[in-house]
Design a protein around this motif. Structure first.
Motif, PDB file in Angstrom:
ATOM      1  N   ALA A 166      -5.136   6.530  50.612  1.00  0.00           N
ATOM      2  CA  ALA A 166      -4.628   5.372  49.871  1.00  0.00           C
ATOM      3  C   ALA A 166      -3.120   5.448  49.694  1.00  0.00           C
ATOM      4  CB  ALA A 166      -5.310   5.280  48.510  1.00  0.00           C
ATOM      5  N   VAL A 167      -2.624   6.605  49.310  1.00  0.00           N
ATOM      6  CA  VAL A 167      -1.185   6.782  49.113  1.00  0.00           C
ATOM      7  C   VAL A 167      -0.442   6.707  50.441  1.00  0.00           C
ATOM      8  CG1 VAL A 167       0.600   8.423  48.407  1.00  0.00           C
ATOM      9  CG2 VAL A 167      -1.397   8.040  46.955  1.00  0.00           C
ATOM     10  N   GLU A 168      -1.014   7.311  51.464  1.00  0.00           N
ATOM     11  CA  GLU A 168      -0.365   7.245  52.790  1.00  0.00           C
ATOM     12  C   GLU A 168      -0.215   5.799  53.245  1.00  0.00           C
ATOM     13  OE1 GLU A 168      -2.923   9.617  55.180  1.00  0.00           O
ATOM     14  OE2 GLU A 168      -2.353  11.502  54.193  1.00  0.00           O
ATOM     15  N   GLN A 169      -1.232   4.985  53.009  1.00  0.00           N
ATOM     16  CA  GLN A 169      -1.167   3.579  53.405  1.00  0.00           C
ATOM     17  C   GLN A 169      -0.112   2.827  52.594  1.00  0.00           C
ATOM     18  OE1 GLN A 169      -5.178   2.148  52.867  1.00  0.00           O
ATOM     19  NE2 GLN A 169      -5.900   2.970  54.819  1.00  0.00           N
ATOM     20  N   ALA A 170      -0.106   3.034  51.289  1.00  0.00           N
ATOM     21  CA  ALA A 170       0.845   2.330  50.425  1.00  0.00           C
ATOM     22  C   ALA A 170       2.279   2.768  50.702  1.00  0.00           C
ATOM     23  CB  ALA A 170       0.493   2.574  48.957  1.00  0.00           C
ATOM     24  N   TYR A 171       2.470   4.076  50.825  1.00  0.00           N
ATOM     25  CA  TYR A 171       3.820   4.608  51.091  1.00  0.00           C
ATOM     26  C   TYR A 171       4.321   4.154  52.458  1.00  0.00           C
ATOM     27  CZ  TYR A 171       7.592   7.952  51.917  1.00  0.00           C
ATOM     28  OH  TYR A 171       8.816   8.519  52.220  1.00  0.00           O
ATOM     29  N   ILE A 182      11.214   5.042  46.207  1.00  0.00           N
ATOM     30  CA  ILE A 182       9.833   4.665  45.912  1.00  0.00           C
ATOM     31  C   ILE A 182       9.304   5.527  44.768  1.00  0.00           C
ATOM     32  CG2 ILE A 182       7.484   4.506  46.835  1.00  0.00           C
ATOM     33  CD1 ILE A 182       8.742   4.106  49.602  1.00  0.00           C
ATOM     34  N   GLY A 183       8.698   4.886  43.770  1.00  0.00           N
ATOM     35  CA  GLY A 183       8.166   5.601  42.622  1.00  0.00           C
ATOM     36  C   GLY A 183       6.676   5.361  42.451  1.00  0.00           C
ATOM     37  N   MET A 184       6.110   6.008  41.421  1.00  0.00           N
ATOM     38  CA  MET A 184       4.676   5.892  41.152  1.00  0.00           C
ATOM     39  C   MET A 184       4.423   5.735  39.658  1.00  0.00           C
ATOM     40  SD  MET A 184       3.000   8.845  43.599  1.00  0.00           S
ATOM     41  CE  MET A 184       1.454   7.979  43.884  1.00  0.00           C
ATOM     42  N   VAL A 185       3.479   4.865  39.316  1.00  0.00           N
ATOM     43  CA  VAL A 185       2.946   4.790  37.952  1.00  0.00           C
ATOM     44  C   VAL A 185       1.514   5.297  38.024  1.00  0.00           C
ATOM     45  CG1 VAL A 185       2.311   3.306  36.025  1.00  0.00           C
ATOM     46  CG2 VAL A 185       4.419   2.855  37.286  1.00  0.00           C
ATOM     47  N   LEU A 186       1.267   6.461  37.398  1.00  0.00           N
ATOM     48  CA  LEU A 186      -0.023   7.132  37.491  1.00  0.00           C
ATOM     49  C   LEU A 186      -0.687   7.214  36.125  1.00  0.00           C
ATOM     50  CD1 LEU A 186       1.034  10.094  39.813  1.00  0.00           C
ATOM     51  CD2 LEU A 186      -0.131   7.978  40.488  1.00  0.00           C
ATOM     52  N   GLY A 187      -1.939   7.649  36.128  1.00  0.00           N
ATOM     53  CA  GLY A 187      -2.664   7.864  34.892  1.00  0.00           C
ATOM     54  C   GLY A 187      -2.173   9.113  34.184  1.00  0.00           C
ATOM     55  N   VAL A 192      -7.601  13.506  37.291  1.00  0.00           N
ATOM     56  CA  VAL A 192      -7.748  14.120  38.613  1.00  0.00           C
ATOM     57  C   VAL A 192      -7.403  13.166  39.764  1.00  0.00           C
ATOM     58  CG1 VAL A 192      -9.343  15.293  40.191  1.00  0.00           C
ATOM     59  CG2 VAL A 192      -9.430  15.775  37.728  1.00  0.00           C
ATOM     60  N   PRO A 193      -7.886  11.909  39.788  1.00  0.00           N
ATOM     61  CA  PRO A 193      -7.479  11.019  40.882  1.00  0.00           C
ATOM     62  C   PRO A 193      -5.966  10.801  40.945  1.00  0.00           C
ATOM     63  CG  PRO A 193      -9.408  10.138  39.771  1.00  0.00           C
ATOM     64  CD  PRO A 193      -8.919  11.272  38.931  1.00  0.00           C
ATOM     65  N   SER A 194      -5.309  10.750  39.791  1.00  0.00           N
ATOM     66  CA  SER A 194      -3.846  10.596  39.781  1.00  0.00           C
ATOM     67  C   SER A 194      -3.171  11.844  40.329  1.00  0.00           C
ATOM     68  CB  SER A 194      -3.349  10.299  38.363  1.00  0.00           C
ATOM     69  OG  SER A 194      -3.751   9.003  37.944  1.00  0.00           O
ATOM     70  N   ARG A 195      -3.730  13.002  40.004  1.00  0.00           N
ATOM     71  CA  ARG A 195      -3.190  14.249  40.569  1.00  0.00           C
ATOM     72  C   ARG A 195      -3.276  14.229  42.093  1.00  0.00           C
ATOM     73  NH1 ARG A 195      -5.528  19.387  37.090  1.00  0.00           N
ATOM     74  NH2 ARG A 195      -4.253  19.106  35.200  1.00  0.00           N
ATOM     75  N   ARG A 196      -4.390  13.758  42.583  1.00  0.00           N
ATOM     76  CA  ARG A 196      -4.560  13.699  44.041  1.00  0.00           C
ATOM     77  C   ARG A 196      -3.550  12.737  44.665  1.00  0.00           C
ATOM     78  NH1 ARG A 196     -11.005  13.623  45.570  1.00  0.00           N
ATOM     79  NH2 ARG A 196     -11.542  15.662  44.732  1.00  0.00           N
ATOM     80  N   LYS A 197      -3.335  11.620  44.021  1.00  0.00           N
ATOM     81  CA  LYS A 197      -2.361  10.652  44.545  1.00  0.00           C
ATOM     82  C   LYS A 197      -0.957  11.251  44.552  1.00  0.00           C
ATOM     83  CE  LYS A 197      -4.846   6.365  43.331  1.00  0.00           C
ATOM     84  NZ  LYS A 197      -6.120   6.924  42.864  1.00  0.00           N
ATOM     85  N   LEU A 198      -0.612  11.965  43.480  1.00  0.00           N
ATOM     86  CA  LEU A 198       0.709  12.586  43.415  1.00  0.00           C
ATOM     87  C   LEU A 198       0.868  13.651  44.497  1.00  0.00           C
ATOM     88  CD1 LEU A 198       3.456  12.976  42.136  1.00  0.00           C
ATOM     89  CD2 LEU A 198       2.381  14.475  40.421  1.00  0.00           C
ATOM     90  N   ASP A 199      -0.157  14.477  44.693  1.00  0.00           N
ATOM     91  CA  ASP A 199      -0.098  15.499  45.744  1.00  0.00           C
ATOM     92  C   ASP A 199       0.103  14.856  47.117  1.00  0.00           C
ATOM     93  OD1 ASP A 199      -0.468  17.490  43.889  1.00  0.00           O
ATOM     94  OD2 ASP A 199      -2.620  17.714  44.248  1.00  0.00           O
ATOM     95  N   ALA A 200      -0.575  13.745  47.348  1.00  0.00           N
ATOM     96  CA  ALA A 200      -0.431  13.047  48.630  1.00  0.00           C
ATOM     97  C   ALA A 200       0.966  12.474  48.787  1.00  0.00           C
ATOM     98  CB  ALA A 200      -1.467  11.920  48.722  1.00  0.00           C
ATOM     99  N   MET A 201       1.557  11.995  47.695  1.00  0.00           N
ATOM    100  CA  MET A 201       2.909  11.446  47.753  1.00  0.00           C
ATOM    101  C   MET A 201       3.938  12.541  48.034  1.00  0.00           C
ATOM    102  SD  MET A 201       4.462   8.570  47.570  1.00  0.00           S
ATOM    103  CE  MET A 201       5.969   7.723  47.053  1.00  0.00           C
ATOM    104  N   ILE A 202       3.731  13.685  47.423  1.00  0.00           N
ATOM    105  CA  ILE A 202       4.628  14.817  47.670  1.00  0.00           C
ATOM    106  C   ILE A 202       4.627  15.179  49.150  1.00  0.00           C
ATOM    107  CG2 ILE A 202       4.950  17.289  47.245  1.00  0.00           C
ATOM    108  CD1 ILE A 202       3.950  16.750  44.357  1.00  0.00           C
ATOM    109  N   GLN A 203       3.422  15.162  49.749  1.00  0.00           N
ATOM    110  CA  GLN A 203       3.305  15.460  51.173  1.00  0.00           C
ATOM    111  C   GLN A 203       3.933  14.363  52.033  1.00  0.00           C
ATOM    112  OE1 GLN A 203       2.017  18.203  52.812  1.00  0.00           O
ATOM    113  NE2 GLN A 203       1.946  19.140  50.778  1.00  0.00           N
TER     114      GLN A 203
END
Length: 334
Positions: A166-171, A182-187, A192-203
């Motif tokens: 999901a993050v790869e597609q959006a980014y 580019i920034g993120m608004v997370l939970g 846990v799902p927000s953590r996963r999104k952040l980890d994907a964004m870091i990558q």
């Protein structure tokens, strides 16, 4: 007693005499009718006769965090419909502020001898929340399925959207439009799902510690998102990826209150593709969760456990889909 017989008979669609025969354990009642009467008894909140308490009803709990976010009613529609097709009666439990807690719902469902429980968006997704009520279900040997990512140690089967994809597609979409900031608004931090999104964004973005200012946390509300997104826009972020559609709508509101235009000045991407996102102003670009497929898979996993065919401990990951609408555009100056 007469009132109870009348109510149960009406709910089950049978005569009061039939209800009486079931409750007294007499012969001459089909298994289907017997099940219907016991399920009606459970749904209405009446206690089963002592000799029948050891049997679980064909009743399945669906526990949701709320119904205001359209994604949860959409999931409930799929799950309840699929359960009915499989011969189970759904019991919808939606938490409200100041109302019945998830822990209380678990106690109620256990009292009603449910066959299993499906959770969506519960405290299992928060690493720092209490999880004792889930362990009670484990101790009882009750079949459970979680929808979307949760803490690993609970050991329940999970049906999740692939947050990394999901993050790869959006980014990738925002980068293709020329956005560099580019920034993120997370939970919340422990979500846990927000953590996963952040980890994907870091990558995906190659972020380091200095890029922490591109991330803001929020409760899953438009008001919380407005506060979080305001900080990002004031720091010069032009593209914002949000952990839900509700957060995305709050982000759009924040940009407008700062005098920015969406999408001319700030592009916003949501997550869920919940109902009415085509009707917002502008229509929301978002990453769609395959809710129908996930809901059906959750029911399949639960019924498999109920029928004693074993437990799949692995997490089933479903691929999301980027839906491009009007809330994203080329970066300013492009």
């Amino acid at each position: 007693m007469t009132k109870r017989l009348t109510e149960v008979a009406k709910k089950a669609g049978v005569s009061e005499a039939t209800v009486s025969r079931v409750l007294n354990g007499r012969d001459g009642v089909s298994e289907a009718t017997r099940t219907a009467v016991l399920t009606a008894l459970d749904v209405l909140g009446y206690e089963r006769p002592t000799k029948l308490r050891g049997e679980r009803a064909r009743l399945v709990g669906l526990v949701l965090p709320e119904l205001q976010n359209p994604i949860f009613p959409a999931l409930a529609e799929v799950v309840t419909g699929t359960l009915a097709q499989r011969g189970y009666t759904p019991a919808l439990c939606a938490r409200t502020i100041g109302g019945v807690s998830e822990m209380d719902y678990v106690e109620m469902l256990l009292d009603h001898q449910v066959s299993g429980v499906i959770f969506a968006g519960g405290s299992y997704a928060l690493a720092d929340a209490k999880h004792d009520h889930y362990r009670r279900l484990t101790d009882r040997g009750l079949p459970v399925v979680l929808v979307n990512a949760g803490v690993d140690e609970l050991g329940f089967p999970r049906v999740s959207t692939d947050d990394a994809v999901a993050v790869e597609q959006a980014y990738g979409h925002l980068r293709s439009l020329g956005h560099e900031r580019i920034g993120m608004v997370l939970g919340p931090e422990g979500h846990v799902p927000s953590r996963r999104k952040l980890d994907a964004m870091i990558q995906a973005a190659g972020w380091d510690e200095g890029d922490a200012e591109c991330v803001e946390r929020s409760s899953f509300s438009m008001e919380g998102a407005r506060v979080a997104a305001t900080k990002l826009v004031e720091r010069g972020v032009t593209g914002i990826i949000c952990a839900s559609d509700v957060l995305a709508l709050g982000t759009i509101r924040a940009a407008r209150r700062l005098g920015r235009s969406v999408p001319a000045d700030v592009s916003v991407v949501g997550f869920d593709d919940s109902a009415f996102m085509t009707c917002t102003d502008p229509p929301l670009t978002t990453v769609r969760q395959p809710i129908e497929t996930m809901g059906q898979a959750a029911v399949d996993l639960l019924v498999t456990q109920i029928e004693g065919a074993g437990v799949l401990q692995d997490e089933l990951l479903f691929e999301p889909e980027l839906v491009v609408r009007g809330s994203t555009a080329p970066a300013p100056g492009r």
